[in-house]
Design a protein around this motif. Structure first.
Motif, PDB file in Angstrom:
ATOM      1  N   GLY A   1       0.696  -1.239  -0.152  1.00 53.09           N
ATOM      2  CA  GLY A   1       0.007   0.192  -0.005  1.00 53.09           C
ATOM      3  C   GLY A   1       0.652   1.333  -0.050  1.00 53.09           C
ATOM      4  O   GLY A   1       1.907   1.356  -0.493  1.00 53.09           O
ATOM      5  N   ARG A   2       0.415   2.271   0.825  1.00 55.06           N
ATOM      6  CA  ARG A   2       1.129   3.522   0.935  1.00 55.06           C
ATOM      7  C   ARG A   2       2.588   3.436   1.307  1.00 55.06           C
ATOM      8  O   ARG A   2       2.753   2.857   2.255  1.00 55.06           O
ATOM      9  CB  ARG A   2       0.181   4.385   1.700  1.00 55.06           C
ATOM     10  CG  ARG A   2       0.667   5.880   1.595  1.00 55.06           C
ATOM     11  CD  ARG A   2      -0.263   6.555   2.524  1.00 55.06           C
ATOM     12  NE  ARG A   2      -0.539   6.427   3.819  1.00 55.06           N
ATOM     13  CZ  ARG A   2      -1.634   6.032   4.378  1.00 55.06           C
ATOM     14  NH1 ARG A   2      -2.466   5.577   3.511  1.00 55.06           N
ATOM     15  NH2 ARG A   2      -1.509   5.493   5.735  1.00 55.06           N
ATOM     16  N   GLY A   3       3.427   4.166   0.474  1.00 53.37           N
ATOM     17  CA  GLY A   3       4.808   4.159   0.911  1.00 53.37           C
ATOM     18  C   GLY A   3       5.476   2.852   1.017  1.00 53.37           C
ATOM     19  O   GLY A   3       6.316   2.694   1.774  1.00 53.37           O
TER      20      GLY A   3
ATOM     21  N   ARG B   1       4.293   0.392   2.512  1.00 48.13           N
ATOM     22  CA  ARG B   1       3.884  -0.477   3.463  1.00 48.13           C
ATOM     23  C   ARG B   1       3.059  -1.569   3.093  1.00 48.13           C
ATOM     24  O   ARG B   1       2.341  -1.443   2.083  1.00 48.13           O
ATOM     25  CB  ARG B   1       3.477   0.255   4.411  1.00 48.13           C
ATOM     26  CG  ARG B   1       4.206   1.619   5.261  1.00 48.13           C
ATOM     27  CD  ARG B   1       3.322   2.471   5.900  1.00 48.13           C
ATOM     28  NE  ARG B   1       2.684   1.849   7.215  1.00 48.13           N
ATOM     29  CZ  ARG B   1       1.859   2.339   7.878  1.00 48.13           C
ATOM     30  NH1 ARG B   1       1.262   3.599   7.574  1.00 48.13           N
ATOM     31  NH2 ARG B   1       1.373   1.712   8.765  1.00 48.13           N
ATOM     32  N   THR B   2       2.719  -2.701   3.923  1.00 44.72           N
ATOM     33  CA  THR B   2       2.276  -3.798   3.495  1.00 44.72           C
ATOM     34  C   THR B   2       1.084  -4.082   4.748  1.00 44.72           C
ATOM     35  O   THR B   2       1.417  -3.520   5.702  1.00 44.72           O
ATOM     36  CB  THR B   2       2.964  -5.002   3.332  1.00 44.72           C
ATOM     37  OG1 THR B   2       3.636  -5.548   4.363  1.00 44.72           O
ATOM     38  CG2 THR B   2       4.076  -4.859   2.243  1.00 44.72           C
TER      39      THR B   2
ATOM     40  N   GLU C   1       0.723  -5.141  -6.822  1.00 47.84           N
ATOM     41  CA  GLU C   1       0.216  -4.353  -7.694  1.00 47.84           C
ATOM     42  C   GLU C   1      -1.513  -4.191  -7.262  1.00 47.84           C
ATOM     43  O   GLU C   1      -2.408  -4.178  -8.176  1.00 47.84           O
ATOM     44  CB  GLU C   1       0.192  -4.420  -9.329  1.00 47.84           C
ATOM     45  CG  GLU C   1       1.626  -4.310  -9.670  1.00 47.84           C
ATOM     46  CD  GLU C   1       1.818  -4.704 -11.251  1.00 47.84           C
ATOM     47  OE1 GLU C   1       0.608  -5.058 -11.528  1.00 47.84           O
ATOM     48  OE2 GLU C   1       2.498  -4.463 -11.824  1.00 47.84           O
TER      49      GLU C   1
ATOM     50  N   VAL D   1      -3.019   1.307   5.490  1.00 49.79           N
ATOM     51  CA  VAL D   1      -1.974   1.598   4.487  1.00 49.79           C
ATOM     52  C   VAL D   1      -2.467   1.616   3.121  1.00 49.79           C
ATOM     53  O   VAL D   1      -1.854   1.804   2.170  1.00 49.79           O
ATOM     54  CB  VAL D   1      -0.988   0.234   4.377  1.00 49.79           C
ATOM     55  CG1 VAL D   1      -0.450  -0.111   5.947  1.00 49.79           C
ATOM     56  CG2 VAL D   1      -1.779  -1.078   3.804  1.00 49.79           C
ATOM     57  N   ARG D   2      -3.824   1.530   3.034  1.00 50.07           N
ATOM     58  CA  ARG D   2      -4.663   1.870   1.707  1.00 50.07           C
ATOM     59  C   ARG D   2      -3.865   3.022   0.900  1.00 50.07           C
ATOM     60  O   ARG D   2      -3.793   4.165   1.595  1.00 50.07           O
ATOM     61  CB  ARG D   2      -5.863   1.443   1.773  1.00 50.07           C
ATOM     62  CG  ARG D   2      -6.568   2.962   2.359  1.00 50.07           C
ATOM     63  CD  ARG D   2      -8.291   2.809   2.299  1.00 50.07           C
ATOM     64  NE  ARG D   2      -8.503   3.052   0.861  1.00 50.07           N
ATOM     65  CZ  ARG D   2      -9.989   3.114   0.776  1.00 50.07           C
ATOM     66  NH1 ARG D   2     -10.709   2.907   1.653  1.00 50.07           N
ATOM     67  NH2 ARG D   2     -10.285   2.873  -0.513  1.00 50.07           N
ATOM     68  N   THR D   3      -3.987   3.018  -0.453  1.00 48.39           N
ATOM     69  CA  THR D   3      -3.680   4.302  -1.123  1.00 48.39           C
ATOM     70  C   THR D   3      -5.393   4.591  -1.555  1.00 48.39           C
ATOM     71  O   THR D   3      -6.049   3.998  -1.532  1.00 48.39           O
ATOM     72  CB  THR D   3      -2.837   3.891  -2.318  1.00 48.39           C
ATOM     73  OG1 THR D   3      -3.730   3.059  -3.462  1.00 48.39           O
ATOM     74  CG2 THR D   3      -1.594   3.218  -1.973  1.00 48.39           C
ATOM     75  N   PRO D   4      -5.194   5.937  -2.211  1.00 46.83           N
ATOM     76  CA  PRO D   4      -6.707   6.503  -2.583  1.00 46.83           C
ATOM     77  C   PRO D   4      -7.318   5.571  -3.710  1.00 46.83           C
ATOM     78  O   PRO D   4      -8.505   5.431  -3.777  1.00 46.83           O
ATOM     79  CB  PRO D   4      -6.390   7.808  -3.042  1.00 46.83           C
ATOM     80  CG  PRO D   4      -5.108   8.225  -2.350  1.00 46.83           C
ATOM     81  CD  PRO D   4      -4.326   7.038  -2.151  1.00 46.83           C
ATOM     82  N   ARG D   5      -6.356   4.975  -4.367  1.00 46.25           N
ATOM     83  CA  ARG D   5      -6.935   4.208  -5.656  1.00 46.25           C
ATOM     84  C   ARG D   5      -7.165   2.669  -5.276  1.00 46.25           C
ATOM     85  O   ARG D   5      -7.665   2.028  -6.105  1.00 46.25           O
ATOM     86  CB  ARG D   5      -5.746   4.097  -6.597  1.00 46.25           C
ATOM     87  CG  ARG D   5      -5.775   5.489  -7.618  1.00 46.25           C
ATOM     88  CD  ARG D   5      -4.991   5.378  -8.532  1.00 46.25           C
ATOM     89  NE  ARG D   5      -5.256   4.272  -9.440  1.00 46.25           N
ATOM     90  CZ  ARG D   5      -6.335   4.410 -10.506  1.00 46.25           C
ATOM     91  NH1 ARG D   5      -7.113   5.355 -10.519  1.00 46.25           N
ATOM     92  NH2 ARG D   5      -6.389   3.136 -11.149  1.00 46.25           N
ATOM     93  N   GLN D   6      -6.813   2.361  -4.093  1.00 45.44           N
ATOM     94  CA  GLN D   6      -7.108   0.748  -3.652  1.00 45.44           C
ATOM     95  C   GLN D   6      -8.411   0.567  -2.830  1.00 45.44           C
ATOM     96  O   GLN D   6      -8.930   1.512  -2.231  1.00 45.44           O
ATOM     97  CB  GLN D   6      -5.966   0.173  -2.623  1.00 45.44           C
ATOM     98  CG  GLN D   6      -4.692   0.335  -3.338  1.00 45.44           C
ATOM     99  CD  GLN D   6      -3.510  -0.188  -2.303  1.00 45.44           C
ATOM    100  OE1 GLN D   6      -3.623  -0.020  -1.231  1.00 45.44           O
ATOM    101  NE2 GLN D   6      -2.567  -0.867  -2.819  1.00 45.44           N
TER     102      GLN D   6
END
Length: 281
Positions: free
Chosen positions: A171-173, A175-176, A188, A218-223
């Motif tokens: 995810g973000r940065g 991180r998992t 991905e 840890v999520r990104t905005p697109r996840q």
């Protein structure tokens, strides 16, 4: 996306994951339980009415009825809470004994099993089977947890989506976080799913909450992050379930489903997959 139901509406949609298995035998663990068993054996006849009167007169002995159908005290409390809204068997026996026995008979066949077991002679093989019961229960609990995972995997297969199971996603940065299914891959991740089904309570529920909190963190905005949660064990851990629900309500995760709403899960996953280019528009 459909409107979010209230927490109580979500709670009421939780259902059973484990199939009930008829016990072959049960052995008393204490003198009080032996006394209860002797009392059941001494009933002139076994009917819903006679068991209801027996439970009302002996509310502390209700666990003996549970053991007669293969329910430990914890499982008995979970079932009573699920069907009658209370896990307190003493109070239920005193005030709603007919309803209590009706539940045990309708779903667990208590009248037939008490009648059959109170007159049966048990041998050494029956004793070994009874002692092996805890291992069988543990195996069934594991199978119940896998049911939720298997059901969501089947949906993703039918959608012909690429996926991985029981892994971690990035995810973000960099991180998992753990997930039970990810589309298309761990590195991905576009869609990550938590699948948490429990009919009993314990540390695994605490771990499940922690894992979903990690996913949200840890999520990104697109996840697209979602959870499928079911099993009556959550009814005894409503505060933990509410923590996950609050993530959904506040938009920190994108969806929260039970097995009863897998049609919505399928539709939402399909829509998210189309938006991210994994399915044709």
């Amino acid at each position: 996306m459909p409107s979010i139901p209230s927490f109580d509406e979500y709670l009421s949609s939780l259902g059973h994951l484990t199939a009930h298995v008829d016990p072959t035998a049960s052995s008393p663990e204490a003198e009080d339980l032996k006394t209860a068993a002797a009392s059941l054996a001494g009933l002139p006849e076994v009917t819903r009415e006679s068991l209801s009167a027996w439970a009302k007169e002996n509310p502390a002995w209700v666990p003996a009825l549970g053991l007669s159908v293969g329910l430990s005290q914890e499982k008995l409390k979970n079932q009573l809470n699920h069907y009658l809204g209370s896990s307190g068997w003493r109070t239920l026996a005193k005030t709603r004994s007919s309803e209590l026995v009706d539940v045990l008979d309708e779903y667990f066949d208590v009248v037939r099993l008490v009648e059959a077991q109170r007159v049966k002679t048990y041998d050494f093989g029956d004793l070994l089977v009874a002692r092996a019961g805890t291992r069988q229960t543990a195996a069934r609990a594991g199978a119940s947890g896998r049911k939720v995972e298997d059901d969501i995997e089947e949906i993703v297969k039918h959608l012909n989506l690429p996926y991985e199971v029981r892994t971690r996603f990035v995810g973000r940065g960099g991180r998992t976080a753990p997930c039970d299914l990810v589309i298309p891959s761990t590195s991905e991740a576009a869609i990550a799913v938590a699948a948490k089904g429990f009919d009993s309570t314990g540390s695994k529920l605490t771990d499940a909450v922690r894992e979903i909190l990690e996913m949200a963190e840890v999520r990104t905005p697109r996840q697209f992050i979602i959870a499928v949660i079911d099993g009556i064990g959550w009814k005894m851990r409503q505060a933990d379930l509410k923590r996950i629900y609050d993530l959904w309500e506040s938009g920190q995760i994108d969806g929260m489903y039970t097995l009863a709403s897998l049609d919505v899960f399928r539709s939402d996953v399909e829509s998210a997959a189309r938006l991210r280019g994994f399915l044709p528009q």
